[in-house]
Design an enzyme around this catalytic site. Structure first.
Site, PDB file in Angstrom:
ATOM      1  N   GLU A   1       0.852  -1.181   0.000  1.00  0.00           N
ATOM      2  CA  GLU A   1       0.000   0.000   0.000  1.00  0.00           C
ATOM      3  C   GLU A   1       0.892   1.236   0.000  1.00  0.00           C
ATOM      4  O   GLU A   1       1.900   1.259   0.705  1.00  0.00           O
ATOM      5  CB  GLU A   1      -0.903   0.069   1.243  1.00  0.00           C
ATOM      6  CG  GLU A   1      -2.098  -0.834   1.196  1.00  0.00           C
ATOM      7  CD  GLU A   1      -1.825  -2.194   1.810  1.00  0.00           C
ATOM      8  OE1 GLU A   1      -0.745  -2.351   2.429  1.00  0.00           O
ATOM      9  OE2 GLU A   1      -2.664  -3.096   1.684  1.00  0.00           O
TER      10      GLU A   1
ATOM     11  N   TYR B   1       8.007   2.256  -7.218  1.00  0.00           N
ATOM     12  CA  TYR B   1       7.340   0.963  -7.388  1.00  0.00           C
ATOM     13  C   TYR B   1       6.982   0.724  -8.865  1.00  0.00           C
ATOM     14  O   TYR B   1       7.144  -0.387  -9.364  1.00  0.00           O
ATOM     15  CB  TYR B   1       6.075   0.896  -6.529  1.00  0.00           C
ATOM     16  CG  TYR B   1       6.333   1.119  -5.053  1.00  0.00           C
ATOM     17  CD1 TYR B   1       7.442   0.563  -4.430  1.00  0.00           C
ATOM     18  CD2 TYR B   1       5.474   1.898  -4.281  1.00  0.00           C
ATOM     19  CE1 TYR B   1       7.689   0.782  -3.083  1.00  0.00           C
ATOM     20  CE2 TYR B   1       5.712   2.113  -2.929  1.00  0.00           C
ATOM     21  CZ  TYR B   1       6.829   1.556  -2.341  1.00  0.00           C
ATOM     22  OH  TYR B   1       7.069   1.772  -1.012  1.00  0.00           O
TER      23      TYR B   1
END
Ligand SMILES: CC(C)(COP(=O)(O)OP(=O)(O)OC[C@H]1O[C@@H](n2cnc3c(N)ncnc32)[C@H](O)[C@@H]1OP(=O)(O)O)[C@@H](O)C(=O)NCCC(=O)NCCS
Length: 150
Positions: A107, A119
């Site tokens: 998350e 990411y």
């Protein structure tokens, strides 16, 4: 900065907790990291400065059944932008492959563009939103990278 990625041990915890405290509004305590290291489903690495052995960053995940859930990552403020975050996540991905996990998830705050870029660069894709996930009230983006078909 020359560093190596090594498994986190008890001796790293004071510096890890300090980075955590300097980074997050609601930081994990040293006791929480100590507790993490006691479980056999956790995998934690630190980036250790080769010269003085100081901790430049850390990342950890939980190995749950056949997937990895990234629990935490931070790089010391003065060491950011030099590839350390990339190395830490790549090490988690390598470990996940070795353990034949089907994927890794995490998350990230909807407002944390730098981490989202990191990411995305490493193959994670947004798959959903958790409304009000953080204690600050911010929403989280759920991201996944899939490593193998099952
Ligand atoms: C997110 C974080 C871990 C990145 O660590 P880092 O060592 O600085 O990251 P890297 O040097 O490996 O950079 C990787 C990529 O992240 C992105 N990125 C990182 N910092 C950035 C910045 N200040 N501006 C823009 N992009 C940035 C870029 O895409 C970069 O790749 P590139 O250099 O090829 O463009 C670090 O900024 C940090 O500790 N932030 C605070 C804690 C945090 O947000 N943790 C994530 C919680 S989900």
């Amino acid at each position: 900065m020359i560093y190596s990625i090594v498994p986190m041990t008890k001796k790293h915890i004071p510096e890890v907790a300090q980075i955590e405290q300097d980074t997050f509004p609601i930081p994990w305590s040293a006791e929480m990291f100590d507790n993490e290291l006691r479980h056999d489903y956790t995998v934690y690495f630190v980036a250790e400065n080769i010269t003085d052995k100081s901790v430049l960053g850390y990342a950890g995940m939980w190995h749950i059944v056949n997937e990895g859930q990234i629990a935490n990552i931070a790089v010391r403020d003065d060491a950011r932008g030099q590839g350390i975050g990339t190395s830490l996540i790549n090490r988690l991905i390598r470990t996940a492959r070795q353990r034949e996990m089907m994927g890794l998830t995490l998350e990230v705050s909807i407002n944390n563009r730098n981490a989202q870029r990191l990411y995305t660069k490493l193959g994670f894709k947004p798959e959903g939103i958790r409304k009000g996930y953080y204690e600050t009230g911010e929403d989280a983006i759920i991201m996944w990278v899939y490593l193998r078909c099952v």
